[in-house]
Scaffold this active site. Structure first.
Site, PDB file in Angstrom:
ATOM      1  N   HIS A 211      60.553   9.783 -33.267  1.00  0.00           N
ATOM      2  CA  HIS A 211      61.640   9.708 -34.068  1.00  0.00           C
ATOM      3  C   HIS A 211      62.428  10.886 -34.636  1.00  0.00           C
ATOM      4  CE1 HIS A 211      63.865   7.590 -37.402  1.00  0.00           C
ATOM      5  NE2 HIS A 211      64.091   8.694 -37.773  1.00  0.00           N
ATOM      6  N   GLU A 212      61.693  11.727 -34.836  1.00  0.00           N
ATOM      7  CA  GLU A 212      62.391  13.186 -35.088  1.00  0.00           C
ATOM      8  C   GLU A 212      62.842  13.980 -33.696  1.00  0.00           C
ATOM      9  OE1 GLU A 212      63.031  13.410 -38.089  1.00  0.00           O
ATOM     10  OE2 GLU A 212      61.634  11.971 -38.676  1.00  0.00           O
TER      11      GLU A 212
ATOM     12  N   ALA B 122      59.190  12.956 -42.482  1.00  0.00           N
ATOM     13  CA  ALA B 122      59.300  14.381 -41.611  1.00  0.00           C
ATOM     14  C   ALA B 122      61.086  14.463 -41.682  1.00  0.00           C
ATOM     15  CB  ALA B 122      58.892  14.056 -40.271  1.00  0.00           C
TER      16      ALA B 122
ATOM     17  N   GLU C 102      70.183   6.779 -38.209  1.00  0.00           N
ATOM     18  CA  GLU C 102      68.980   6.406 -38.579  1.00  0.00           C
ATOM     19  C   GLU C 102      68.721   4.958 -38.013  1.00  0.00           C
ATOM     20  OE1 GLU C 102      66.878   8.221 -39.493  1.00  0.00           O
ATOM     21  OE2 GLU C 102      67.806   9.951 -40.678  1.00  0.00           O
TER      22      GLU C 102
HETATM   23  N1  PHE Z   1      66.081  12.222 -41.903  1.00  0.00           N
HETATM   24  C1  PHE Z   1      64.605  12.062 -41.880  1.00  0.00           C
HETATM   25  C2  PHE Z   1      64.321  11.174 -40.842  1.00  0.00           C
HETATM   26  O1  PHE Z   1      64.910   9.944 -40.946  1.00  0.00           O
HETATM   27  C3  PHE Z   1      64.382  11.566 -43.218  1.00  0.00           C
HETATM   28  C4  PHE Z   1      64.595  12.478 -44.453  1.00  0.00           C
HETATM   29  C5  PHE Z   1      65.419  12.257 -45.283  1.00  0.00           C
HETATM   30  C6  PHE Z   1      63.588  13.365 -44.673  1.00  0.00           C
HETATM   31  C7  PHE Z   1      65.725  12.929 -46.583  1.00  0.00           C
HETATM   32  C8  PHE Z   1      63.762  14.032 -45.854  1.00  0.00           C
HETATM   33  C9  PHE Z   1      64.640  13.867 -46.609  1.00  0.00           C
HETATM   34  O2  PHE Z   1      63.846  11.197 -39.933  1.00  0.00           O
HETATM   35 ZN    ZN Z   2      65.364   9.457 -39.072  1.00  0.00          ZN
END
Ligand code: PHE
Ligand code: ZN
Length: 854
Positions: free
Chosen positions: A298-299, A263, A321
């Site tokens: 998380h998102e 996601a 992250e």
């Molecule tokens: N940033 C997103 C996450 O960790 C992951 C992601 C990275 C999605 C690159 C798509 C492309 O939630």
């Molecule tokens: Zn993330």
């Protein structure tokens, strides 16, 4: 391969320009899309003359500087840069360019998932949309207008709040969105489609009302309830635990079927792989429900850790992250079982991150260089990154940690920062000196801690020695600073000492006085540090019974089983003491999900990691022997447990019901090893009578692995029932690709022609090809057929979607550790891949590292 170049952290330079605001208009058509991009730009560094915008496959229609249409002498486009010569101090730039979303199979930039237009811009997708300073330290205010055909695309979305609808044209309509929060381009998003929606609302702690929408394919609305519930839980939790409130009037989530990852946290408009949104008891397993809750959280948490405060450059990825994974793990622990959550997190870390850390693609959580940034969305950056934050949390204590995160948010809100800035806040607010801790950001590999114990003159002494692996380039690395939770118990299991030791030197000796008798050590409680502990002697069965720390209890059961499996591999017998200890676990009265973990035998990956030269055949055989031994000795007891908790009509997903399903399915799997007619009949009944997908897939999996005769009818039934639901069909492909029966490779090859399968959809590729590449038995077949099949697929998929292909390359990471025969055949395939014409830099980077040719 001459154009393949590495990017280095040490080369970071501050931006020369800023983009104050961006106004985008997307005119979406079936054959193409027209993008109009108006930016107000000004120089930060007056001494520069030209501006170079990032752009991939640029098809320029018009270019205007202020009110002047630029002739071709004023700009050039090469090496993915659009350079405009001699620009003034401040100016507006208008770029009109054409893109082809319907042909975009990389799923980066603007693309189509089925009939839905959507975007994915992290890390560097925006340069496929329109020329831009595509780097996270360029933050700008975005206004976006989306225009498309009314009947096909009634829903038009972008970041922020909806400020205007344009209904004036006949068949087409438009919507304008405004996002007041400055953001980097990787957080930009757009969606257009004919979507179903579930609507709800949330009132923040300061009384602001937020509209919540989850969009999905029409007809799937009823499968969004769990996601919506999880969203509201996340919003409440972040207010309570971190004091963080949401900051827009609207929060949109869109579920799409074609997505490279799980996601994406785009500001106010998350785009999700539908796998992490859609669920009901008939189609989703308990694991799926938990996954949805975690990824929604998380998102959502990224809104503060990632969006409000973002990364200065992509080397800082773990800043957002690692921290956000730690936050979602803490959330899941608070809402569900803390003990089970911790063990599941450690399991995932060791299955993936420890393997990566021991491989030629190992890297620090803050890497120093990359060829393709897409290759660095790794379990090291994410999961090890989260362990690093967890250690900081332990070192600071809850109260100081909260003060420190408050300071972090207050100081850096609205900025693009580094992991050093984060560490500054942690240490400043708490007074804890973290300078020695920084190494965790810059070194790779998993430290091993050797433990020596002695007891003399009523003094218990503990000697800990750190063995630090070399970096991938062979250079020496330094010992770490970390918290190590331990306790000492007397022979009745009473805790005499409980402490968090601070380890910083290569060798540390701790002495404990006033102990009238020798004690039993419980070490790395809660897995307080991401290390490997090597003990001379361990009281496994004692700890399995008496340790009050659920992690160490679990760990002892695992380690004891590992010891037994390794004995079997050396032609030795299984200890009766182990068998008795396992019998104790069958009786023990603990939370049922936890009990299911206690009864699980170590994974093939765990066993493989301990071998110097890997031979999967040996590992499988020994594990199977132990499994059969335990199952036949305890058959009646296990069956009794199964019967006690098998409730085929219960579809609830509360903790108690999930626990019952976890334990009874663990029992069924154990018994499945026996090949016993009665058990197989029970398995068929479970497949037929249970109302949950959790129960159905377990039964399906056991039958598939038993015999062709038992597999055939269940495969046919499952297919008939679910062939129109691609999310469920992912499970179907995955079970068949993971099968341990003879002929799996041939069946996987044939399944590629199934009408449901589609090589352009990442979920399907992961389920069929990706799962096969992790089916150690078939993939590592000594005839090399598994390797050559996967190599063919990598070469083929690399042309469609490089990110997906380089993901598959990961299966070869184990190359150096393989036995001679496997290594020989693997080498041939690796060389075949790397010598492929026009191989992507993504796949090149991984294979070159494995072959050490870079
Ligand atoms: N940033 C997103 C996450 O960790 C992951 C992601 C990275 C999605 C690159 C798509 C492309 O939630
Ligand atoms: Zn993330």
């Amino acid at each position: 391969m001459s154009e393949i170049q590495a990017i280095y952290l040490k080369d970071y330079k501050k931006p020369e320009y800023e983009i104050k605001d961006v106004n985008l208009i997307f005119d979406l058509h079936e054959e193409y899309a027209l993008v109009t991009n108006r930016m107000s730009i000004s120089k930060i560094d007056e001494s520069v003359a030209n501006i170079s915008l990032d752009s991939i496959d640029l098809e320029l229609v018009e270019l205007w500087l202020n009110n002047l249409k630029l002739k071709e002498t004023r700009y050039h486009y090469k090496n993915e840069k659009l350079t405009i010569l001699n620009v003034p101090t401040a100016f507006s730039l208008k770029i009109v360019n054409k893109i082809y979303p319907q042909n975009n199979t990389e799923l980066e930039g603007l693309y189509k998932s089925g009939t839905i237009f959507c975007t994915q811009n992290e890390p560097e997708g925006f340069r496929r949309v329109t020329p831009y300073l595509d780097r996270p330290d360029i933050m700008s205010v975005f206004t976006t207008t989306v225009i498309a055909e009314k009947s096909k695309y009634p829903v038009l979305l972008s970041n922020g709040n909806k400020i205007q609808c344009h209904d004036s044209f006949d068949e087409r309509h438009g919507v304008t969105w405004f996002d007041p929060h400055p953001k980097p381009a990787y957080l930009f998003a757009l969606v257009a489609g004919d979507l179903g929606v579930v609507n709800d609302e949330f009132t923040t702690m300061s009384g602001e009302r937020v509209e919540l929408n989850i969009y999905c394919d029409l007809g799937n609305e009823s499968k969004c309830t769990h996601a919506m519930k999880s969203l509201k839980e996340s919003m409440t939790w972040d207010e309570e635990k971190y004091g963080r409130e949401y900051d827009l009037e609207i929060y949109n989530i869109v579920a799409v079927d074609s997505f490279n990852m799980g996601a994406m946290e785009n500001k106010g408009l998350n785009i999700f792989n539908s796998h992490y949104v859609l669920a009901d008891e008939d189609t989703a397993t308990d694991t799926n429900f938990m996954g949805i809750q975690a990824v929604i959280a998380h998102e959502y948490f990224h809104n503060w850790t990632g969006n409000r405060i973002t990364c200065r450059d992509w080397f800082q990825l773990t800043l957002k992250e690692g921290l956000t994974v730690f936050r979602d793990q803490s959330f899941s622990a608070d809402l569900n079982s803390k003990d089970v959550q911790r063990i599941d997190d450690v399991k995932a870390l060791r299955e993936r991150q420890f393997v990566e850390d021991a491989s030629p693609t190992a890297h620090p959580i803050q890497p120093e260089s990359y060829i393709s940034m897409n290759n660095f969305y790794t379990s090291t950056v994410y999961e090890k990154g989260a362990e690093v934050i967890r250690m900081i949390n332990t070192l600071l204590g809850e109260e100081n940690y909260r003060k420190a995160t408050d300071l972090y948010f207050k100081t850096f809100d609205g900025q693009a920062v580094t992991t050093d800035d984060f560490l500054w806040a942690m240490s400043k607010a708490s007074g804890v000196d973290l300078s020695a801790f920084e190494l965790w950001y810059h070194q790779s590999g998993t430290p091993k801690i050797h433990v020596k114990e002695s007891y003399e003159n009523k003094i218990y002494s503990l000697t800990l020695t750190q063995e630090i692996p070399n970096a991938v380039d062979g250079s020496k690395q330094k010992p770490y600073f970390f918290p190590l939770k331990i306790s000492l118990m007397n022979s009745c299991g009473t805790i005499k000492v409980e402490k968090t030791l601070l380890i910083s030197k290569e060798e540390e000796i701790f002495e404990f006085t006033g102990l009238s008798k020798n004690c039993i050590l419980s070490i790395n409680r809660d897995f307080s540090a991401p290390i490997i502990v090597e003990q001379e002697k361990t009281e496994y069965s004692f700890l399995m019974k008496h340790d009050d720390n659920s992690f160490v209890k679990y760990e002892s059961a695992q380690s004891y089983a590992v010891e037994m499996i390794e004995s079997l591999m050396h032609g030795e017998e299984i200890d009766q003491e182990y068998v008795d200890a396992f019998g104790y676990l069958l009786e023990v009265d603990v939370d049922l999900s936890f009990k299911a973990l206690l009864l699980e035998l170590p994974s093939i990956s765990t066993l493989m990691q301990r071998q110097e030269i890997v031979d999967f055949e040996l590992i499988y055989k020994a594990k199977e022997t132990l499994q059969k031994h335990l199952a036949s000795i305890y058959k009646e007891k296990i069956l009794e447990l199964y019967r006690k908790y098998h409730k085929p009509l219960n579809v609830s997903i509360d903790a108690k019901s999930m626990g019952q399903r976890a334990i009874k399915n663990r029992c069924l799997r154990m018994l499945g090893a026996l090949d016993d007619a009665e058990i197989l009949r029970i398995t068929q009944e479970q497949y037929r009578d249970s109302l949950t997908m959790t129960d159905r897939v377990v039964a399906f999996d056991i039958l598939e692995n038993t015999s062709e005769e038992l597999s055939t009818p269940v495969v046919a039934d499952f297919y008939k029932r679910y062939k129109n639901d691609t999310l469920v069909m992912n499970k179907y492909f995955a079970i068949l690709a993971a099968s341990q029966r003879e002929g799996t490779l041939e069946r996987v090859q044939a399944l590629q022609n199934d009408e449901v399968y589609n090589e352009k959809v990442p979920n399907l590729v992961r389920s069929l090809i990706g799962v096969f590449a992790r089916n150690y038995k078939s993939f590592h077949a000594k005839n090399g057929k598994g390797y050559s099949f996967i190599a063919d697929k990598i070469i083929e998929i690399d042309q469609i979607n490089a990110q997906m292909a380089s993901g598959l390359c990961g299966a070869f990471k184990i190359y150096e550790k393989m036995n001679k025969i496997n290594k020989g055949v693997m080498k041939r395939e690796l060389e075949r891949i790397i010598s492929t014409q026009s191989l992507s830099k993504n796949s090149y980077e991984i294979i070159a590292k494995i072959l050490k040719t870079h």
